[in-house]
Design a protein around this motif. Structure first.
Motif, short mmCIF file in Angstrom:
data_model
loop_
_atom_site.label_atom_id
_atom_site.label_comp_id
_atom_site.label_asym_id
_atom_site.label_seq_id
_atom_site.Cartn_x
_atom_site.Cartn_y
_atom_site.Cartn_z
N PHE A 89 -5.68 4.69 -12.43
CA PHE A 89 -4.93 5.73 -12.84
C PHE A 89 -3.73 5.86 -12.90
O PHE A 89 -2.85 6.64 -13.36
CB PHE A 89 -5.63 6.90 -11.78
CG PHE A 89 -5.19 8.50 -12.14
CD1 PHE A 89 -5.76 8.99 -13.35
CD2 PHE A 89 -4.18 8.99 -11.63
CE1 PHE A 89 -5.38 10.54 -13.56
CE2 PHE A 89 -3.63 10.15 -11.69
CZ PHE A 89 -4.21 10.88 -12.79
N ASN A 90 -3.23 5.05 -11.77
CA ASN A 90 -1.59 4.90 -11.71
C ASN A 90 -1.09 4.35 -12.99
O ASN A 90 0.05 4.28 -13.28
CB ASN A 90 -1.44 4.13 -10.35
CG ASN A 90 0.19 4.22 -9.78
OD1 ASN A 90 0.79 5.41 -9.94
ND2 ASN A 90 0.46 3.14 -9.12
N LEU A 91 -1.88 3.34 -13.42
CA LEU A 91 -1.33 2.60 -14.57
C LEU A 91 -1.13 3.55 -15.77
O LEU A 91 -0.17 3.66 -16.37
CB LEU A 91 -2.56 1.50 -15.14
CG LEU A 91 -2.31 0.56 -16.35
CD1 LEU A 91 -0.87 -0.13 -16.29
CD2 LEU A 91 -3.40 -0.17 -16.55
N LEU A 95 0.95 -1.21 -0.02
CA LEU A 95 0.04 -0.07 0.00
C LEU A 95 0.81 1.29 -0.07
O LEU A 95 1.49 1.67 1.00
CB LEU A 95 -1.03 0.14 0.96
CG LEU A 95 -1.87 -1.23 1.34
CD1 LEU A 95 -2.62 -1.09 2.48
CD2 LEU A 95 -2.81 -1.11 0.17
N ALA A 96 0.90 1.94 -1.17
CA ALA A 96 1.70 3.13 -1.14
C ALA A 96 1.17 4.04 -0.41
O ALA A 96 0.14 4.38 -0.12
CB ALA A 96 1.63 3.72 -2.56
N ALA A 97 2.05 4.84 0.35
CA ALA A 97 1.72 5.95 1.40
C ALA A 97 0.75 5.55 2.47
O ALA A 97 0.16 6.13 3.20
CB ALA A 97 1.13 7.25 0.65
N ASN A 98 0.78 4.12 2.67
CA ASN A 98 0.09 3.42 3.73
C ASN A 98 -1.48 3.82 3.71
O ASN A 98 -2.00 3.94 4.76
CB ASN A 98 0.69 3.82 5.23
CG ASN A 98 0.30 2.70 6.10
OD1 ASN A 98 0.33 1.40 5.82
ND2 ASN A 98 0.58 2.97 7.34
N PHE A 102 -8.37 3.60 -1.50
CA PHE A 102 -8.30 5.19 -1.56
C PHE A 102 -6.83 5.35 -1.99
O PHE A 102 -6.71 6.43 -2.44
CB PHE A 102 -8.73 5.77 -0.38
CG PHE A 102 -10.07 5.36 0.32
CD1 PHE A 102 -11.11 6.31 -0.21
CD2 PHE A 102 -10.42 4.50 1.32
CE1 PHE A 102 -12.43 6.06 0.25
CE2 PHE A 102 -11.71 4.42 1.60
CZ PHE A 102 -12.82 5.16 0.90
N GLY A 103 -6.06 4.55 -1.56
CA GLY A 103 -4.68 4.42 -1.76
C GLY A 103 -4.38 3.84 -2.93
O GLY A 103 -5.17 3.01 -3.43
N ILE A 104 -3.09 3.63 -3.43
CA ILE A 104 -2.40 3.03 -4.62
C ILE A 104 -1.89 1.86 -4.09
O ILE A 104 -1.02 1.61 -3.16
CB ILE A 104 -1.74 3.96 -5.44
CG1 ILE A 104 -2.25 5.18 -6.16
CG2 ILE A 104 -1.12 3.03 -6.53
CD1 ILE A 104 -1.42 5.98 -6.50
N ALA A 105 -2.44 0.55 -4.73
CA ALA A 105 -2.06 -0.53 -4.14
C ALA A 105 -0.98 -1.32 -5.49
O ALA A 105 -1.24 -1.22 -6.66
CB ALA A 105 -3.03 -1.57 -3.92
#
Length: 543
Positions: A137-139, A69-72, A77-80
């Motif tokens: 979106f991260n993709l 989990l990026a940024a925990n 809600f977060g980027i995995a």
């Protein structure tokens, strides 16, 4: 609760090339050896990390996967970032091709221009991120990083042909990026999430009025991926780009073409499985028939061209079409064989595009035109008397390496290309209890794969005859050991894949089984909790 240290390995494929590329940016043009050493160390680190992830995914992690989990922040809600058997193997493939391309570039290509090494690292960051991310979106962000770096690398070693090819390449990919962003926006407007696992969990319970909009968003998103994956009629840009790019860049373009097919495989098996209600198996038929049309287009292109670079481009289109058709067929055992074909064809094409430049050194400038003219007009020539001179080692290497690449691309025995196609045929004819017996679709796919292999061997043999026999050869070419070693290493990997075909296919079978159980991914991603903050010690107590 603390985070298992092995989970931190998931962020290394993104952070390591990012930091290395940033360190390389300010270095001047004269620091070639230092820049090469730093970049080479980065790629070796990526390879070691990827091999560790393969072992962990196959033997240590529960359900064969791990979440970071990026940024925990908890999903959605977060980027995995997610590593499983398939993504870990893709990281290994990326590191192997990067190592071969960088080694090949060291004597010449990496010394042309200031920022080759930094762009190379940023490209690896984008590719690795695309394989690991579990957020749409991260993709998109990783795709744009990958493409932005590739724009500079395609132009590397500037000439007119590269300039024209790069303008076309940039224009096509900018349109694809617009489609990508539009598709992501439509999916978010419909479902309220961009996390892939969360999206898969919500698809089955969507209200009826939202299903149509989600289908439109998924179709637009698929178009963006299929432009990058060179599906017909969206892949006409690819042969021109392959033939114009420098050899080490073209070797990485081979992999970049497959990233689009990989993402389609990942998303469609997760979001549109059999249990997705009205959206079950959405788009599978389009992938199947579109993939078969792509095979026909690529095979026709190979037969029509006489340029080795364009031939490699059309062979890549055949490879992408085959993989897309396998995905659309929707059979788990066939996916496992298709992934083996993915690996085998990517390695073969990367070796071939590196070999093309070395082969061109044995021909005089007008040799190719002379060979074509003699063949067209049936010009006969009296053969000269044998000189009694043995075949030089350089010529022996080039001819044997070309023969090996031709066998792998065409799928003829005894190398990995044949094992891959035989595995696909076996899966189609023996579907087991998981699917219906082979029908018209299966026989059509097998026929196209066979015919495309025959076309490939005809085209490659024609090129080989014109190059090694019909053309005038000045003498043994000068080959640098740094150029020979990457080609030989990739061919050795193909031989190793052939000898160890059963363990590799078993591994890919487990990866395919995981992909066909979307509940595993949904449970793992949505169930991974953030690491709690450390508790403050009460006053007066030792920490």
């Amino acid at each position: 609760m603390s985070l298992d240290w092995t989970r931190h390995l998931l962020i290394v494929p993104v952070l390591l090339p990012l930091l290395c590329g940033a360190l390389l940016v300010p270095l001047t043009e004269g620091r070639h050896r230092f820049k090469f050493a730093l970049g080479y160390a980065s790629v070796l680190g990526l390879l070691a990390n990827a091999l560790a992830l393969v072992l962990l995914a196959d033997r240590a992690w529960p359900d064969g996967m791990a979440i970071y989990l990026a940024a925990n922040w908890a999903a959605p809600f977060g980027i995995a970032l997610l590593a499983d058997r398939l993504s870990a193997l893709m990281l290994v493939l990326t590191a192997l091709l990067a190592l071969a391309a960088l080694h090949y570039a060291q004597p010449r290509w990496s010394r042309i221009g200031v920022h080759f090494h930094s762009l190379f690292q940023f490209l690896l960051m984008g590719i690795n991120g695309a394989f690991l991310t579990h957020d749409l979106f991260n993709l998109f962000v990783f795709f744009e990083v990958m493409l932005a770096a590739s724009y500079g690398l395609v132009l590397h070693g500037y000439n007119v042909a590269r300039l024209r090819a790069s303008i076309q390449y940039i224009a096509v990919n900018l349109v694809a990026a617009l489609l990508f962003l539009t598709g992501v926006a439509l999916i978010y407007a419909t479902t309220g999430t961009l996390n892939m696992a969360d999206l898969a969990a919500r698809v089955g319970s969507l209200p009826a009025h939202s299903v149509g909009l989600l289908k439109v968003g998924a179709a637009v998103l698929a178009l963006a991926f299929l432009v990058k994956g060179a599906m017909w009629p969206l892949g006409s840009w690819l042969p021109t780009t392959y033939s114009a790019a420098s050899p080490p860049v073209a070797a990485l373009l081979v992999l970049m073409t497959k990233v689009g097919a990989y993402v389609v495989l990942r998303i469609w098996l997760l979001v549109f499985p059999d249990g997705a209600g009205e959206l079950a198996r959405y788009g599978y038929d389009a992938l199947l028939w579109g993939g078969m049309a792509t095979i026909v287009f690529g095979a026709a292109g190979m037969l029509a061209t006489d340029t080795a670079g364009r031939m490699a481009g059309y062979a890549a289109i055949v490879s992408s079409g085959t993989l897309l058709a396998v995905i659309g067929y929707g059979q788990a055992s066939l996916v496992a064989a298709g992934l083996y074909y993915f690996l085998a064809s990517t390695i073969a094409l990367a070796a071939f595009v590196l070999l093309i430049e070395l082969i061109d050194r044995i021909r005089t400038p007008g040799a190719a035109m002379l060979a074509l003219t003699m063949e067209a007009y049936a010009v006969e020539d009296t053969p000269a008397e044998p000189k009694g001179r043995g075949v030089p080692a350089a010529m022996a290497f080039l001819s044997l390496a070309f023969a090996a690449c031709a066998l792998m691309i065409a799928g003829l025995p005894p190398l990995s290309g044949f094992v891959a196609k035989f595995g696909m045929f076996h899966a189609l004819v023996n579907p087991g209890l998981e699917a219906a017996p082979v029908g018209a679709r299966g026989w059509s796919l097998m026929a196209l794969v066979i015919v495309s292999g025959l076309v490939a061997i005809i085209s490659l043999m024609r090129f080989g005859v014109r190059t090694f026999w019909a053309a005038e050869i000045l003498g043994p070419p000068r080959l640098h050991s740094a150029e020979v070693l990457p080609v030989a290493a990739l061919l050795a990997v193909s031989v190793l894949m052939t000898v160890q075909a059963q363990p590799v296919l078993d591994y890919l079978g487990r990866a395919s089984a995981d992909l066909h159980r979307p509940a595993l991914y949904i449970g793992q991603v949505r169930g991974t909790a953030p690491v709690p903050a450390p508790q403050a010690s009460p006053a007066g107590e030792a920490p």
